[in-house]
Scaffold this active site. Structure first.
Site, PDB file in Angstrom:
ATOM      1  N   ARG A 132       6.798  24.299  78.832  1.00 44.99           N
ATOM      2  CA  ARG A 132       6.062  24.962  77.742  1.00 44.99           C
ATOM      3  C   ARG A 132       6.619  24.537  76.384  1.00 44.99           C
ATOM      4  O   ARG A 132       7.798  24.178  76.231  1.00 44.99           O
ATOM      5  CB  ARG A 132       6.102  26.468  77.890  1.00 44.99           C
ATOM      6  N   PHE A 193      16.248  30.218  86.787  1.00 47.14           N
ATOM      7  CA  PHE A 193      14.948  29.560  86.585  1.00 47.14           C
ATOM      8  C   PHE A 193      13.964  30.519  85.922  1.00 47.14           C
ATOM      9  O   PHE A 193      13.271  30.164  84.965  1.00 47.14           O
ATOM     10  CB  PHE A 193      14.403  29.075  87.932  1.00 47.14           C
ATOM     11  N   ILE A 196      14.872  31.169  82.260  1.00 47.89           N
ATOM     12  CA  ILE A 196      14.456  30.045  81.401  1.00 47.89           C
ATOM     13  C   ILE A 196      12.953  30.095  81.182  1.00 47.89           C
ATOM     14  O   ILE A 196      12.455  29.857  80.088  1.00 47.89           O
ATOM     15  CB  ILE A 196      14.872  28.695  82.020  1.00 47.89           C
ATOM     16  N   HIS A 197      12.209  30.416  82.257  1.00 43.68           N
ATOM     17  CA  HIS A 197      10.741  30.513  82.169  1.00 43.68           C
ATOM     18  C   HIS A 197      10.171  29.194  81.624  1.00 43.68           C
ATOM     19  O   HIS A 197       9.541  29.159  80.576  1.00 43.68           O
ATOM     20  CB  HIS A 197      10.372  31.673  81.238  1.00 43.68           C
ATOM     21  N   PRO A 198      10.387  28.094  82.354  1.00 41.61           N
ATOM     22  CA  PRO A 198      10.118  26.773  81.770  1.00 41.61           C
ATOM     23  C   PRO A 198       8.651  26.436  81.533  1.00 41.61           C
ATOM     24  O   PRO A 198       8.356  25.547  80.725  1.00 41.61           O
ATOM     25  CB  PRO A 198      10.732  25.812  82.793  1.00 41.61           C
TER      26      PRO A 198
END
Length: 350
Positions: A132, A193, A196-198
């Site tokens: 994102r 993970f 971070i919320h990638p």
């Protein structure tokens, strides 16, 4: 750096890990069940996993509706968001189940799985498979769907590439070093993970698919046959609380891993317990069946349905004798009857 040294190995954590590893060893030693029965267990668990994972994110399709949708995926386009999410998760989880040995944990594969997860959603086409580029805090939701406020700040878009590289590198190095039990390592990876919320969308479902992938890498070969997603759905409030409590501390000097790790291990233990009960129940029931009935049930498992004609060809039995077996299997709940007259057919009971 990820401060995993603050992990506390409590008696409960040890007990849960021992239970899971004991089942892992027993499953491998026994070779599981016969292929036809394993296939049936996996089919049921897959439907449960897909349905539960999408409902955790707000979807509304029941397991029955999910099963109906999955039976007609080929060449179909989906206009409803729920259907798009089901089709995407189905594609990802089947790829994980079938190709996990060829899917090492790399950023490339994580992005590919994210792309596949959102493959049927035109709304998400612009960010499929890409980290994102905008701020995206995680908020709690009220019953009516209104946001109740920010739960925790996710990583800034600028930091995501370096944080994901750090996370993937750390996991692979620690797995090789074997300083931490694989289940604890996987649990930490998942919660970081999610902090971070990638990706813009799809982080939750992707985290559950990746959990399964990493468990398969670690030798927990039973995971496709019992749904972890179903366990999480049925304890969703505890899931959210555990995530919040740990995620709020991840970037501190002493992260509090315990809330999430205890939840994660308890969920895995419940997954194992459900599978163990299913296997024992199936063994008990099938052991009591006459040979002809057993052949009919196994054919229904392999093919999804069975007719009188199928049974005659399969067993060479007399029609009237087979009628009695079908009638008994329906009464016992082993089969469900559909249709009438010459169009009668049977499927496995619940």
């Amino acid at each position: 750096m990820i401060g995993f040294h603050s992990v506390q190995i409590t008696p409960e954590v040890l007990q849960l890990i021992a239970k899971l590893d004991e089942f892992k060893g027993a499953w491998r030693a026994a070779g599981g069940l016969a292929p036809a029965r394993l296939s049936a267990l996996r089919r049921v668990a897959t439907v449960e996993s897909i349905g539960s994972s999408t409902r955790i994110e707000g979807g509304r399709l029941s397991d029955g509706e999910v099963e109906c949708l999955l039976s007609n995926l080929q060449g179909k386009s989906f206009t409803e968001r729920d259907e798009q999410e089901v089709a995407g998760y189905a594609e990802v989880i089947e790829r994980v189940y079938s190709c996990w040995e060829d899917l090492p944990l790399t950023e490339k594969h994580i992005k590919q799985l994210h792309r596949d997860l959102l493959a049927y959603s035109e709304k998400d086409a612009w960010h499929r498979g890409s980290y994102r580029t905008s701020t995206n805090g995680v908020a709690a939701s009220e019953e009516d769907g209104k946001q109740a406020g920010l739960v925790f700040e996710t990583a800034a878009p600028f930091d995501i590439p370096s944080l994901m590289t750090e996370l993937v590198t750390w996991f692979n190095e620690e797995r090789s070093a074997a300083r931490l039990h694989p289940l604890l390592l996987i649990g930490i990876w998942v919660v970081v993970f999610l902090q971070i919320h990638p990706f813009q969308n799809g982080n939750g479902p992707l985290s559950r698919a990746l959990s399964t992938l990493l468990l398969l890498h670690a030798g927990y070969a039973f995971v496709p046959y019992s749904s972890l997603e179903s366990v999480i759905e049925q304890s969703k409030e505890a899931y959210c609380v555990a995530l919040r409590q740990t995620q709020a501390t991840i970037r501190s000097e002493s992260p509090n891993w315990q809330p999430w790790l205890v939840f994660f291990l308890r969920a895995l233990a419940e997954q194992v317990g459900r599978l163990d009960r299913k296997v024992e129940r199936e063994k008990t029931v099938l052991a009591a069946l006459p040979e002809l009935s057993l052949q009919i049930v196994e054919f229904a498992r392999e093919s999804g349905r069975v007719t009188m004609g199928d049974a005659i060809r399969l067993t060479g039995g007399n029609r009237n004798t087979l009628k009695q077996h079908f009638r008994s299997l329906v009464v016992r709940g082993q089969l469900r009857r559909h249709g009438s007259g010459r169009g009668v057919w049977y499927e496995l009971g619940s």
